[in-house]
Scaffold this active site. Sequence first.
Site, mmCIF file in Angstrom:
data_model
loop_
_atom_site.group_PDB
_atom_site.id
_atom_site.type_symbol
_atom_site.label_atom_id
_atom_site.label_comp_id
_atom_site.label_asym_id
_atom_site.label_seq_id
_atom_site.Cartn_x
_atom_site.Cartn_y
_atom_site.Cartn_z
ATOM 1 N N CYS A 78 0.812 -1.228 0.000
ATOM 2 C CA CYS A 78 0.000 0.000 0.000
ATOM 3 C C CYS A 78 0.844 1.276 0.000
ATOM 4 O O CYS A 78 0.381 2.325 -0.438
ATOM 5 C CB CYS A 78 -0.944 0.000 1.196
ATOM 6 S SG CYS A 78 -0.163 -0.444 2.744
ATOM 7 N N HIS A 113 -1.569 7.042 3.436
ATOM 8 C CA HIS A 113 -0.107 7.014 3.551
ATOM 9 C C HIS A 113 0.476 8.210 2.790
ATOM 10 O O HIS A 113 0.151 8.431 1.619
ATOM 11 C CB HIS A 113 0.455 5.729 2.931
ATOM 12 C CG HIS A 113 0.158 4.479 3.706
ATOM 13 N ND1 HIS A 113 -0.364 4.462 4.965
ATOM 14 C CD2 HIS A 113 0.359 3.175 3.362
ATOM 15 C CE1 HIS A 113 -0.491 3.213 5.389
ATOM 16 N NE2 HIS A 113 -0.063 2.408 4.434
HETATM 17 N N1 LIG Z 1 -4.413 -2.724 5.566
HETATM 18 C C1 LIG Z 1 -3.817 -2.265 4.464
HETATM 19 O O1 LIG Z 1 -3.736 -1.034 4.235
HETATM 20 C C2 LIG Z 1 -3.252 -3.226 3.443
HETATM 21 C C3 LIG Z 1 -2.846 -2.704 2.235
HETATM 22 C C4 LIG Z 1 -2.319 -3.551 1.246
HETATM 23 C C5 LIG Z 1 -2.202 -4.886 1.518
HETATM 24 N N2 LIG Z 1 -2.598 -5.390 2.707
HETATM 25 C C6 LIG Z 1 -2.444 -6.840 2.906
HETATM 26 O O2 LIG Z 1 -3.757 -7.424 2.903
HETATM 27 C C7 LIG Z 1 -3.744 -8.557 3.797
HETATM 28 C C8 LIG Z 1 -4.844 -8.374 4.830
HETATM 29 O O3 LIG Z 1 -4.592 -7.185 5.553
HETATM 30 P P1 LIG Z 1 -5.645 -6.577 6.587
HETATM 31 O O4 LIG Z 1 -5.107 -5.249 6.941
HETATM 32 O O5 LIG Z 1 -7.040 -6.693 6.056
HETATM 33 O O6 LIG Z 1 -5.474 -7.609 7.830
HETATM 34 P P2 LIG Z 1 -6.499 -7.937 9.019
HETATM 35 O O7 LIG Z 1 -7.382 -6.791 9.319
HETATM 36 O O8 LIG Z 1 -5.651 -8.493 10.119
HETATM 37 O O9 LIG Z 1 -7.420 -9.146 8.427
HETATM 38 C C9 LIG Z 1 -6.918 -10.446 8.225
HETATM 39 C C10 LIG Z 1 -7.995 -11.335 7.623
HETATM 40 O O10 LIG Z 1 -7.445 -12.654 7.404
HETATM 41 C C11 LIG Z 1 -8.298 -13.626 8.032
HETATM 42 N N3 LIG Z 1 -7.537 -14.789 8.465
HETATM 43 C C12 LIG Z 1 -6.669 -14.879 9.508
HETATM 44 N N4 LIG Z 1 -6.192 -16.148 9.613
HETATM 45 C C13 LIG Z 1 -6.773 -16.860 8.596
HETATM 46 C C14 LIG Z 1 -6.699 -18.212 8.175
HETATM 47 N N5 LIG Z 1 -5.899 -19.102 8.788
HETATM 48 N N6 LIG Z 1 -7.434 -18.599 7.104
HETATM 49 C C15 LIG Z 1 -8.241 -17.727 6.458
HETATM 50 N N7 LIG Z 1 -8.371 -16.411 6.809
HETATM 51 C C16 LIG Z 1 -7.632 -15.998 7.876
HETATM 52 C C17 LIG Z 1 -8.926 -12.884 9.198
HETATM 53 O O11 LIG Z 1 -10.100 -13.573 9.615
HETATM 54 P P3 LIG Z 1 -10.620 -13.556 11.156
HETATM 55 O O12 LIG Z 1 -11.399 -12.295 11.334
HETATM 56 O O13 LIG Z 1 -11.490 -14.771 11.207
HETATM 57 O O14 LIG Z 1 -9.404 -13.638 12.036
HETATM 58 C C18 LIG Z 1 -9.223 -11.534 8.525
HETATM 59 O O15 LIG Z 1 -10.376 -11.661 7.720
HETATM 60 C C19 LIG Z 1 -2.336 -8.648 4.365
HETATM 61 O O16 LIG Z 1 -1.569 -9.543 3.577
HETATM 62 C C20 LIG Z 1 -1.817 -7.236 4.229
HETATM 63 O O17 LIG Z 1 -0.412 -7.182 4.156
HETATM 64 C C21 LIG Z 1 -3.132 -4.591 3.681
#
Ligand SMILES: NC(=O)c1ccc[n+]([C@@H]2O[C@H](COP(=O)([O-])OP(=O)(O)OC[C@H]3O[C@@H](n4cnc5c(N)ncnc54)[C@H](OP(=O)(O)O)[C@@H]3O)[C@@H](O)[C@H]2O)c1
Length: 362
Positions: free
Chosen positions: A149, A246
């Site tokens: 991001c 950001h």
């Molecule tokens: N936030 C940003 O700005 C951003 C930007 C670009 C890329 N990303 C990338 O996008 C991804 C997600 O980021 P996020 O910020 O959305 O993280 P997050 O809020 O921590 O959400 C993680 C998600 O993954 C699920 N999960 C966890 N363990 C799992 C498993 N074993 N099997 C299937 N699902 C599982 C969680 O489900 P539960 O609710 O059931 O735990 C939740 O839905 C990451 O790789 C991150 O690096 C994030």
Amino acid sequence: MQTKHPIGILGATGMVGQRFIQLLENHPWFEVAWLAASDRSSGKTYGEAAKWRLDSPLPERVAHMTIAPAEPEGAPKIIFSSIDTPIARELEPRFAGAGCAVISNSSAFRMAPNVPLVLPEVNADHLHLIEEQSWRRESGGYIVTNSNCTVMGPVLALKPIEDRFGIEQIFATSMQAVSGAGYPGVASMDILDNVVPYISNEEEKMEEELLKLLGKLESKPAGHVVKPLGARMSASCNRVPVVDGHTVSVSIKLGRPATREEILAAWAEFRPLAGQGLPTAPDQPVEWAPQNDRPQPRLDRNRGKGMAVTVGRLRPCNVLDWKFVVLSHNTIRGAAGAAILNAELLASLGKLEPVAEAAARV
Ligand SMILES: NC(=O)c1ccc[n+]([C@@H]2O[C@H](COP(=O)([O-])OP(=O)(O)OC[C@H]3O[C@@H](n4cnc5c(N)ncnc54)[C@H](OP(=O)(O)O)[C@@H]3O)[C@@H](O)[C@H]2O)c1
């Protein structure tokens, strides 16, 4: 497009998963048909499992959907993935192997030589790499990724400059929002009244992903490969007490001299997706803010419905040639919105239909 493509969201309850749901509500081409998250959420309704954190209401229909196990059986053939990298490393190949187009936010496969890391305005031609993936040949499935991001904003701002003048050196210093770390992210006691000058692996990702995104697709006897941009890049990443958006300060050394007017014109005239009819594409992907105290996250992150990046403070650099500030919305342009735009590009190129056809043949 007559009927909407049913799509699934892997990691639907997370920060990026919630953005997918928000942005896909009333999308003209895609309809949310399947939601999956961890075992903690599986079997619950979305309304029970997700701690909805966005400033628009959770759509009623989605609130009543049941979270499915994170397995390809029964999932649609188009999957938006927003799960943490170690889980993505295991799960995304299973979905691709089962014939799904996996459009991923995670960093697990971004740097794999046969996986496209794509920003449609910058390097749509890199999608040819899909054809180098064994899943594509075996089941029709494949993985396409969007970038980290933080690097997204600088890359959009640098692409028109690289095209016209070439870029030899880049210094980038980020001020990153807390939503970039997912929910609940950095503890409030750590980030309020504070700046944290370290984000694990972020500088490495910025440096390598920027060079791949701005790299050239080459056709070799063994298939397509991306030759990274031949520039030197140094990134410093910081977490700041901002919710979304950001900000990155960028200094560049150019291949040949450019005036301020020429750089402003390169940004203003940068509209590579104009006329392609992609619903999520902003009219003006790089917007110029002339005020000397902009861009600012609170005031500028929602430009172009969160899909445009804002540049400002263009001025000479005493060490390199020019410096400026760029701001992007990290969970829209930097994550869910970027993946949706990639899916729209794939749909417009006919790369989503073969997935369904290949799956129907199995
Ligand atoms: N936030 C940003 O700005 C951003 C930007 C670009 C890329 N990303 C990338 O996008 C991804 C997600 O980021 P996020 O910020 O959305 O993280 P997050 O809020 O921590 O959400 C993680 C998600 O993954 C699920 N999960 C966890 N363990 C799992 C498993 N074993 N099997 C299937 N699902 C599982 C969680 O489900 P539960 O609710 O059931 O735990 C939740 O839905 C990451 O790789 C991150 O690096 C994030």
